[in-house]
Design an enzyme around this catalytic site. Structure first.
Site, PDB file in Angstrom:
ATOM      1  N   GLU A  17       0.849  -1.202   0.000  1.00  0.00           N
ATOM      2  CA  GLU A  17       0.000   0.000   0.000  1.00  0.00           C
ATOM      3  C   GLU A  17       0.883   1.249   0.000  1.00  0.00           C
ATOM      4  OE1 GLU A  17      -2.876   1.104  -0.362  1.00  0.00           O
ATOM      5  OE2 GLU A  17      -4.353  -0.471   0.011  1.00  0.00           O
ATOM      6  N   ARG A 101      -8.061   1.402  13.122  1.00  0.00           N
ATOM      7  CA  ARG A 101      -6.727   1.811  12.683  1.00  0.00           C
ATOM      8  C   ARG A 101      -6.840   2.796  11.524  1.00  0.00           C
ATOM      9  NH1 ARG A 101      -5.175  -0.225   7.770  1.00  0.00           N
ATOM     10  NH2 ARG A 101      -5.974  -2.257   7.068  1.00  0.00           N
ATOM     11  N   ASN A 103      -5.825   4.062   7.728  1.00  0.00           N
ATOM     12  CA  ASN A 103      -5.643   3.344   6.469  1.00  0.00           C
ATOM     13  C   ASN A 103      -5.044   4.301   5.435  1.00  0.00           C
ATOM     14  OD1 ASN A 103      -5.878   0.811   5.083  1.00  0.00           O
ATOM     15  ND2 ASN A 103      -7.567   1.664   3.900  1.00  0.00           N
ATOM     16  N   ASN A 158     -10.624   4.550   1.662  1.00  0.00           N
ATOM     17  CA  ASN A 158      -9.643   4.410   0.590  1.00  0.00           C
ATOM     18  C   ASN A 158      -9.815   5.544  -0.403  1.00  0.00           C
ATOM     19  OD1 ASN A 158      -7.614   2.305   0.497  1.00  0.00           O
ATOM     20  ND2 ASN A 158      -9.293   0.838   0.731  1.00  0.00           N
ATOM     21  N   ASP A 207      -9.959   0.342  -4.234  1.00  0.00           N
ATOM     22  CA  ASP A 207      -8.891   0.543  -3.257  1.00  0.00           C
ATOM     23  C   ASP A 207      -8.295   1.925  -3.524  1.00  0.00           C
ATOM     24  OD1 ASP A 207      -6.605   0.091  -1.448  1.00  0.00           O
ATOM     25  OD2 ASP A 207      -7.138  -2.013  -1.575  1.00  0.00           O
TER      26      ASP A 207
END
Length: 317
Positions: A17, A101, A103, A158, A207
């Site tokens: 990522e 969390r 991202n 995302n 994504d």
């Protein structure tokens, strides 16, 4: 208009990522969330260097100093100098860690850092946990470390990207299979008027993304084995096939910004995905936009100068 995707670094990332092109280093940096890693690939010598961290590394951003990057970890944001491996104390901490969390994250042209959160699907040992829920929030971290919330009830945050004219902002919820467009105000960094931009595309889930200099969004499709290039009016301009199933994020790099670097994931990949988790490159005729920078050091310098000025004024009194 595009070459075939070539694997330039077979790193076997569980979940690659956070790709960002660093022009001063002539290199692409990216992360492996589940293995708590940052990688750097230098095309000139085809070499990869890797650094280890203590928790998931989810995204990266350039700062207003070439020798320092903003590192978005599962629970916090820090500043990091690759050359010395110096790491700062947190400049932001996420309240709901470890249930939630951070991202995806990207800087805007104003110098603020936008970042989204999600239910934490990475266990303490890096193994995959269960995603889901609506725990995610979209935040903006300004250079003076002020934090504002812009969206709540997100499944998986995302895609954070801006049009070349800075009038439009893109943001996705992977679990909704939707990329939204917002009106973006470059003067104050606000977003308004949310509407679907890419919704229900049948191949995989959205994504990470980037926007090229022509204003087209390149959206990576997890489970979809492709990248879809979407016109500003929402029409599908092309589908770029990838040799692996799980495509995670992309950024334009190289000296002409015409090489699209793409991260991928080996998690939940089929057995025949031999190159899953590698870093790929595609040559395009389209130029990408320069990477934005998180202007944290300019803000720190201003605050320090202000404190010094106040101190001198107090002494004069």
């Amino acid at each position: 208009m595009t070459s075939e995707a070539v694997c330039v670094a077979s790193t076997g990332d569980v979940c690659g990522e956070g790709a960002v092109w660093h022009a001063a280093d002539a290199a692409v940096y990216w992360t492996d969330i589940n293995r708590f890693l940052i990688h750097r690939f230098t095309p000139a010598d085809q070499c990869v260097r890797t650094w280890f961290f203590d928790e998931p590394v989810t995204a990266l951003a350039l700062t207003d100093r070439d020798d320092a990057l903003a590192v978005i970890l599962g629970s916090q944001v820090i500043l990091w100098e690759p050359r010395s491996d110096k790491r700062s104390s947190p400049i932001y901490r996420l309240d709901r860690w470890p249930k939630v969390r951070l991202n995806d994250a990207r800087a805007d042209a104003r110098g603020s850092l936008w970042m989204g959160s999600m239910r934490n699907n990475v266990n303490a040992d890096g193994s995959a946990g269960a995603a889901g829920g609506r725990d995610g929030v979209l935040y903006r971290l300004d250079p003076d470390t002020t934090v504002t919330e812009w969206c709540r009830d997100i499944g998986i945050s995302n895609t954070l990207a801006w049009s070349p004219d800075r009038q439009r902002f893109y943001f996705a919820d992977t679990l909704e299979n939707t990329v939204w467009a917002y009106d973006y105000d470059p003067a104050n960094g606000s977003i308004t008027n949310r509407r679907p931009f890419l919704q229900g595309f049948p191949r995989g889930l959205p994504d990470g993304s980037c926007v090229d200099a022509e204003g087209y969004l390149w959206n990576c499709r997890f489970f979809g084995g492709c990248i879809v290039r979407v016109a500003p009016d929402g029409g599908i301009e092309r589908v770029v096939e990838m040799p692996v199933q799980n495509v995670t994020t992309c950024t334009f790099g190289g000296p002409d910004r015409k090489t699209l670097y793409i991260t991928t994931a080996s998690v939940e990949a089929p057995p025949n995905d031999r190159l899953a988790g590698g870093l790929f490159a595609i040559r395009t005729r389209t130029e990408g936009q320069p990477e934005n920078r998180f202007c944290i050091f300019a803000a720190r310098g201003s605050m320090l100068a202000s404190r010094k000025f106040k101190s001198a004024t107090d002494e004069a009194r």
